[in-house]
Scaffold this motif. Structure first.
Motif, mmCIF file in Angstrom:
data_model
loop_
_atom_site.group_PDB
_atom_site.id
_atom_site.type_symbol
_atom_site.label_atom_id
_atom_site.label_comp_id
_atom_site.label_asym_id
_atom_site.label_seq_id
_atom_site.Cartn_x
_atom_site.Cartn_y
_atom_site.Cartn_z
ATOM 1 N N ILE A 197 -7.448 16.160 -5.561
ATOM 2 C CA ILE A 197 -8.272 14.944 -5.021
ATOM 3 C C ILE A 197 -8.231 15.193 -3.340
ATOM 4 O O ILE A 197 -7.519 15.143 -2.736
ATOM 5 N N THR A 198 -9.457 15.009 -2.793
ATOM 6 C CA THR A 198 -9.748 14.982 -1.410
ATOM 7 C C THR A 198 -10.044 13.714 -0.870
ATOM 8 O O THR A 198 -10.742 12.729 -1.658
ATOM 9 N N TYR A 199 -9.961 13.461 0.351
ATOM 10 C CA TYR A 199 -10.406 12.136 1.004
ATOM 11 C C TYR A 199 -11.972 12.086 0.817
ATOM 12 O O TYR A 199 -12.458 11.022 0.611
ATOM 13 N N GLN A 200 -12.655 13.316 0.905
ATOM 14 C CA GLN A 200 -14.090 12.978 0.870
ATOM 15 C C GLN A 200 -14.422 12.741 -0.375
ATOM 16 O O GLN A 200 -15.575 11.837 -0.612
ATOM 17 N N ASP A 201 -13.898 13.275 -1.238
ATOM 18 C CA ASP A 201 -14.365 12.879 -2.926
ATOM 19 C C ASP A 201 -14.093 11.450 -3.019
ATOM 20 O O ASP A 201 -14.816 10.817 -3.648
ATOM 21 N N THR A 202 -12.907 10.948 -2.396
ATOM 22 C CA THR A 202 -12.534 9.552 -2.652
ATOM 23 C C THR A 202 -13.599 8.515 -2.007
ATOM 24 O O THR A 202 -13.990 7.575 -2.568
ATOM 25 N N ILE A 203 -14.059 8.879 -0.859
ATOM 26 C CA ILE A 203 -14.865 8.104 -0.158
ATOM 27 C C ILE A 203 -16.306 8.026 -0.785
ATOM 28 O O ILE A 203 -17.118 7.268 -0.900
ATOM 29 N N ASP A 204 -16.745 9.116 -1.173
ATOM 30 C CA ASP A 204 -17.994 9.508 -1.838
ATOM 31 C C ASP A 204 -18.081 8.639 -3.215
ATOM 32 O O ASP A 204 -19.052 7.947 -3.502
ATOM 33 N N ASN A 205 -16.926 8.743 -3.912
ATOM 34 C CA ASN A 205 -16.934 8.078 -5.181
ATOM 35 C C ASN A 205 -16.841 6.578 -5.289
ATOM 36 O O ASN A 205 -17.485 5.691 -6.000
ATOM 37 N N LEU A 206 -15.929 6.226 -4.334
ATOM 38 C CA LEU A 206 -15.827 4.654 -4.213
ATOM 39 C C LEU A 206 -16.833 3.893 -3.261
ATOM 40 O O LEU A 206 -16.504 2.907 -3.069
ATOM 41 N N HIS A 207 -17.529 4.707 -2.563
ATOM 42 C CA HIS A 207 -18.512 4.106 -1.779
ATOM 43 C C HIS A 207 -17.944 3.537 -0.539
ATOM 44 O O HIS A 207 -18.323 2.452 -0.301
ATOM 45 N N ILE A 208 -17.063 3.967 0.044
ATOM 46 C CA ILE A 208 -16.324 3.449 1.283
ATOM 47 C C ILE A 208 -16.747 4.143 2.442
ATOM 48 O O ILE A 208 -16.962 5.269 2.622
ATOM 49 N N VAL A 255 0.891 -1.383 -0.063
ATOM 50 C CA VAL A 255 0.093 0.026 -0.055
ATOM 51 C C VAL A 255 1.005 1.282 0.074
ATOM 52 O O VAL A 255 0.653 2.131 -0.869
ATOM 53 N N GLN A 256 1.974 1.315 0.791
ATOM 54 C CA GLN A 256 2.838 2.435 0.790
ATOM 55 C C GLN A 256 3.574 2.644 -0.228
ATOM 56 O O GLN A 256 3.619 3.812 -0.812
ATOM 57 N N ASP A 257 3.847 1.862 -1.175
ATOM 58 C CA ASP A 257 4.651 2.005 -2.336
ATOM 59 C C ASP A 257 3.589 2.523 -3.539
ATOM 60 O O ASP A 257 4.102 3.246 -4.247
ATOM 61 N N SER A 262 -6.188 3.279 -12.226
ATOM 62 C CA SER A 262 -7.439 3.483 -12.883
ATOM 63 C C SER A 262 -8.416 4.073 -11.980
ATOM 64 O O SER A 262 -9.362 5.038 -12.277
ATOM 65 N N ILE A 263 -8.479 3.730 -10.662
ATOM 66 C CA ILE A 263 -8.977 4.351 -9.732
ATOM 67 C C ILE A 263 -8.740 6.006 -9.523
ATOM 68 O O ILE A 263 -9.589 6.900 -9.362
ATOM 69 N N PHE A 264 -7.210 6.204 -9.508
ATOM 70 C CA PHE A 264 -6.732 7.566 -9.545
ATOM 71 C C PHE A 264 -7.536 8.329 -10.764
ATOM 72 O O PHE A 264 -8.003 9.474 -10.163
ATOM 73 N N ASP A 265 -7.369 7.775 -11.780
ATOM 74 C CA ASP A 265 -8.091 8.766 -13.117
ATOM 75 C C ASP A 265 -9.519 8.968 -12.632
ATOM 76 O O ASP A 265 -10.184 10.006 -13.170
ATOM 77 N N HIS A 283 -3.781 6.761 0.106
ATOM 78 C CA HIS A 283 -3.794 5.737 0.767
ATOM 79 C C HIS A 283 -4.966 4.727 0.530
ATOM 80 O O HIS A 283 -5.156 3.424 0.503
ATOM 81 N N LEU A 284 -6.099 5.577 0.591
ATOM 82 C CA LEU A 284 -7.520 4.830 0.265
ATOM 83 C C LEU A 284 -7.449 4.178 -1.060
ATOM 84 O O LEU A 284 -7.917 3.256 -1.098
ATOM 85 N N ILE A 285 -7.042 4.885 -1.889
ATOM 86 C CA ILE A 285 -7.024 4.643 -3.180
ATOM 87 C C ILE A 285 -6.201 2.887 -3.269
ATOM 88 O O ILE A 285 -6.198 2.430 -3.926
ATOM 89 N N ALA A 286 -4.919 3.119 -2.637
ATOM 90 C CA ALA A 286 -4.103 2.040 -2.634
ATOM 91 C C ALA A 286 -4.491 0.796 -1.869
ATOM 92 O O ALA A 286 -4.470 -0.321 -2.484
ATOM 93 N N GLN A 287 -5.337 1.069 -0.966
ATOM 94 C CA GLN A 287 -5.940 -0.080 -0.105
ATOM 95 C C GLN A 287 -6.903 -0.736 -1.005
ATOM 96 O O GLN A 287 -7.258 -1.805 -1.001
ATOM 97 N N LYS A 288 -7.629 0.087 -1.692
ATOM 98 C CA LYS A 288 -8.830 -0.418 -2.475
ATOM 99 C C LYS A 288 -8.194 -1.220 -3.689
ATOM 100 O O LYS A 288 -9.008 -2.147 -4.364
ATOM 101 N N ALA A 289 -6.979 -0.730 -4.184
ATOM 102 C CA ALA A 289 -6.563 -1.444 -5.312
ATOM 103 C C ALA A 289 -6.296 -3.079 -5.021
ATOM 104 O O ALA A 289 -5.669 -3.962 -5.879
#
Length: 393
Positions: free
Chosen positions: A240-251, A187-189, A226-229, A211-217
């Protein structure tokens, strides 16, 4: 309008040093090239999106390079990108490198055509390289037709096979190949690589979001890109914000688990049930919630010991929140809570009323801290009484 190129293609590694998280593979391949210990057949195995085909292409490009570079020292072998061979490879016009997709070319005739091509020596360059992707899709008859050529190819021919399912390849093929097992990328890499790409694209990205994108991958760099795009497109800007990420990925946000644990520690059953209702109203599944709660308790237990804190694959900011809540929680509470939540997870699918099933587990959890405290007081009193009896005796 300029054509958009996805990040997985735009930032595909072109040298061994740019491959992410597979140093055990790249170091071995560079040493093999430097010492001229190249096998006649390689088998690259591992999960999707970890760099198997990418490393195959870099290897093919490097061994035909006419002017190898030593970037970081005498053992750091990389292609020059300037010679005729490298230029033809970069423009996909090299006659010495052949790629075959075994998923759509898996018959005996396809392999016979390949064997016929192997007979002809390269017109320029030292090697002819054959990259066969998804090699496990070949039929048994095709594998058998390939055996002799794979075992004793001409000195100028090198085969690089790639697969996600090594167990489907017959043993006689495996015994003729030098096998490289690719790891899932940490995840860190992945998060660091995404941060570098965000900088090149002039995108401001929050560390928690990456980090959230890396965990989801789940260890696949291609999935992470792909998630980043997707998140960049969703945010419609250069941030890119944390809130946008959890909203879009439904996490489900970390904060919900921290709030619920705080309420459990305070024996506030009403607050716990209200938070769970809020989670359900946002469209999250009760089973995913209870699995996430188990993961949260596990992370808190990990934070109880500084030596194991490194097992947390989260950002430093979230790690600090875990450490703070771990100090407030007893190990007895966390272990008992983990048992209750795990039992709820196991029996969730067989329950007739799944919401009530989770709520009942939360009710039990909300009284755990009081029970643990009472038990500890009782044990303390018993120990004190035992000491008094020993003193009298």
């Amino acid at each position: 309008m300029e054509n958009f190129v996805v990040s997985a293609r735009k930032y595909r590694p072109s040298t061994f040093n740019s491959v992410v998280g597979q140093s055990h593979i790249t170091t071995t391949l560079k040493n093999a090239i430097k010492n001229q210990h190249l096998a006649q057949a390689f088998l690259f195995c591992g999960p999707r999106g970890v760099g198997k085909t990418t490393c195959a292409r870099i290897l093919a490009k490097t061994i035909n390079c006419q002017n190898l570079q030593a970037e970081g020292g005498p053992t750091d072998i990389e292609p020059c990108n300037e010679c005729e061979s490298c230029k033809s490879f970069n423009t996909s016009s090299s006659f010495n490198i052949h790629e075959l997709d075994a998923a759509s070319n898996n018959s005996v005739d396809d392999i016979r055509n390949l064997v016929e091509q192997v007979r002809y020596a390269p017109q320029s360059g030292k090697y002819k390289i054959y990259i066969i992707d998804e090699v496990h899709m070949l039929s048994n008859a095709a594998f058998n037709a390939f055996l002799k050529t794979l075992e004793e190819p001409p000195k100028y021919a090198i085969f690089i096979l790639a697969t996600t399912e090594k167990h489907k390849i017959i043993p006689t093929i495996l015994s003729r190949c030098q096998i490289f097992d690719f790891n899932r990328i940490q995840v860190q890499d992945i998060a660091q690589h995404l941060s570098v790409i965000a900088g090149k694209e002039e995108i401001t990205a929050e560390e928690e979001a990456l980090h959230l994108i890396a965990q989801k991958a789940d260890g696949a760099l291609r999935d992470a890109l792909s998630i980043f795009d997707l998140i960049v497109t969703f945010s419609s800007g250069n941030k890119i914000t944390y809130q946008d990420t959890i909203d879009n990925l439904h996490i489900l946000d970390y904060d919900y688990y921290f709030k619920i644990t705080d309420a459990l520690l305070a024996n506030n059953m009403g607050q716990v049930l209200l938070l769970f209702d809020e989670i359900l109203r946002q469209g999250f599944d009760g089973h995913n919630f209870i699995v996430g709660l188990c993961e949260h308790f596990r992370n808190l237990l990990v934070c109880k010991d500084e030596a194991t804190t490194q097992l947390l694959q989260v950002s430093e900011k979230v790690k600090a929140k875990y450490a703070e809540q771990a100090r407030q929680s007893s190990a007895s509470f966390l272990l008992s809570g983990l048992n209750v939540a795990s039992a709820c997870d196991i029996h969730y699918k067989s329950s007739k009323n799944q919401r009530l099933h989770v709520e009942l587990a939360l009710m039990k959890l909300s009284h755990l801290n009081a029970l643990v405290s009472t038990r500890q007081l009782a044990e303390g009193a018993m120990q004190e009484e035992g000491l008094k009896k020993k003193a009298v005796a």
